[in-house]
Design a protein around this motif. Structure first.
Motif, short mmCIF file in Angstrom:
data_model
loop_
_atom_site.label_atom_id
_atom_site.label_comp_id
_atom_site.label_asym_id
_atom_site.label_seq_id
_atom_site.Cartn_x
_atom_site.Cartn_y
_atom_site.Cartn_z
N UNK A 1 53.98 53.17 37.74
CA UNK A 1 54.49 52.66 39.01
C UNK A 1 53.49 51.66 39.60
N UNK A 2 54.03 50.64 40.25
CA UNK A 2 53.18 49.71 40.99
C UNK A 2 53.71 49.60 42.41
N UNK A 3 52.78 49.69 43.36
CA UNK A 3 53.11 49.56 44.78
C UNK A 3 52.38 48.34 45.32
N UNK A 4 53.11 47.47 46.02
CA UNK A 4 52.53 46.22 46.51
C UNK A 4 52.82 46.11 48.00
N UNK A 5 51.77 45.93 48.79
CA UNK A 5 51.90 45.85 50.24
C UNK A 5 51.72 44.41 50.72
N UNK A 6 52.67 43.95 51.54
CA UNK A 6 52.60 42.61 52.10
C UNK A 6 52.80 42.64 53.61
N UNK A 7 52.53 41.54 54.28
CA UNK A 7 52.64 41.48 55.74
C UNK A 7 54.09 41.60 56.20
N UNK A 8 55.04 41.26 55.32
CA UNK A 8 56.46 41.33 55.70
C UNK A 8 57.18 42.52 55.09
N UNK A 9 56.48 43.33 54.28
CA UNK A 9 57.17 44.45 53.66
C UNK A 9 56.39 45.10 52.54
N UNK A 10 57.10 45.79 51.68
CA UNK A 10 56.48 46.60 50.63
C UNK A 10 57.41 46.70 49.43
N UNK A 11 56.83 46.70 48.22
CA UNK A 11 57.60 46.88 46.99
C UNK A 11 57.02 48.08 46.24
N UNK A 12 57.91 48.96 45.77
CA UNK A 12 57.52 50.08 44.91
C UNK A 12 58.43 50.03 43.69
N UNK A 13 57.84 49.85 42.52
CA UNK A 13 58.65 49.70 41.31
C UNK A 13 58.15 50.62 40.21
N UNK A 14 59.09 51.26 39.51
CA UNK A 14 58.78 52.00 38.29
C UNK A 14 59.83 51.62 37.24
N UNK A 15 59.90 52.37 36.16
CA UNK A 15 60.78 51.99 35.06
C UNK A 15 62.25 52.28 35.33
N UNK A 16 62.57 52.96 36.42
CA UNK A 16 63.96 53.29 36.71
C UNK A 16 64.51 52.59 37.94
#
Length: 336
Positions: A241-256
């Motif tokens: 899993x990769x979690x990415x934090x930005x000033x306008x939001x957030x992304x959390x992605x895994x293989x599903x």
């Protein structure tokens, strides 16, 4: 038909055999493994020429491409020998235990205009591809932090030794597990260039680490964390899993699935404020042959397509694999 050969008939090698065997543009003509039992089975149940010496296979079979799924220790010598014969090469990860040797081989393959690819299959998982796309479109604004994680139940008790438990052969959680996570960070964000506070922890193993923790700084100055553990039995299989934090939001992605949180509506991307979930089934580009996951077929299909079209690999080249090898070297140095 593209004449293909495979070195190494372990778990990944057998998978690659099945995938290439199902590709209508490929003729799998030769296989090589040091196990006489496996070779005898292939002699009995396949039409492939069978070898225990990879050099004899390459010398005699006029291959167009070669898949290398041997222990990491042997990757550079096998890739080098294949390049001597102008053979397109797919090499399992991690690419090389010696990053300088890896760089020279990657450069040589590019100069020969041979298709060269490393087996980092996460680059062919569509949720991660979508995450990369969202970042390129500035969906979550300026990024200020990330976390790359992988967990699984590979070593959950003391076990007998194998090449995976020997550091000099490319064994251990760092080479086998963390390499995937490092490569994914590089693919979605950018190249890591600095590490600090690295811990390589042994849980059950005696000769290699079972967990890797570190602070990582990217080429663009963004910092984040790496957390990898292959001795976590709360997971049924490897989970990345990769979690990415930005000033306008957030992304959390895994293989599903990919989950994206936005502080405001983004009309240009068709995304509303709050959480949006995109499932792998919504994003997937179906493959003709499914084995273990679409990504494994997708990466080899891409390799074969590049050979057919006579164009370089632009997704997972050996050059990009050397970036991960560089980070592994930094982690080893920092941990000491």
């Amino acid at each position: 038909m593209i004449r293909a050969g495979i070195i190494g008939l372990g778990k990944m090698g057998i998978s690659h055999c099945a995938i290439l065997g199902a590709n209508p543009d490929v003729s799998l003509v030769a296989v090589c493994d040091v196990s006489s039992i496996i070779i005898e089975l292939f002699k009995k149940y396949s039409d492939c020429e069978c070898f225990t010496d990879y050099k004899k296979m390459i010398d005699s079979c006029q291959l167009d491409c070669l898949v290398i799924a041997s222990p990491t220790k042997y990757h550079t010598e096998m890739v080098s020998y294949a390049l001597d014969y102008n053979i397109n090469v797919f090499c399992e990860k991690p690419f090389s235990l010696d990053v300088n040797e890896g760089k020279l081989l990657a450069k040589r393959a590019a100069e020969l205009k041979l298709v060269n690819q490393a087996g980092y299959h996460n680059r062919f998982v569509w949720t991660f591809t979508e995450a990369k796309k969202m970042i390129s479109l500035n969906a979550i604004g300026e990024i200020y932090h990330f976390v790359g994680e992988s967990y699984g139940p590979v070593v959950i008790r003391e076990k007998l030794s194998s090449w995976r438990t020997e550091k000099e052969q490319g064994g251990g959680c760092l080479y086998d597990y963390a390499s995937h996570t490092i490569d994914l960070i590089s693919y979605i964000l950018t190249k890591p260039v600095k590490v600090s506070g690295t811990q390589l922890k042994s849980v059950y193993s005696t000769q290699v680490e079972d967990a890797v923790y570190s602070n990582i700084t990217l080429q663009n100055g963004i910092s984040g964390q790496l957390s990898v553990n292959w001795s976590d039995e709360t997971y049924r299989k490897m989970t990345t899993q990769i979690t990415i934090l930005g000033k306008k939001g957030k992304i959390v992605a895994d293989a599903t699935e990919l989950r994206i949180y936005l502080k405001e509506d983004n009309k240009s991307l068709g995304l509303k404020k709050g959480w949006t979930t995109k499932y792998i089934t919504d994003l997937i580009d179906n493959v003709d042959f499914y084995l273990r996951g679409e990504e494994y077929t997708a990466q080899l299909d891409h390799f074969i397509d590049c050979i057919k079209l006579k164009q370089p690999d632009n997704i997972s080249s050996l050059e990009s694999a050397t970036y991960t090898d560089e980070v592994i070297t930094l982690l080893l140095q920092d941990s000491q």
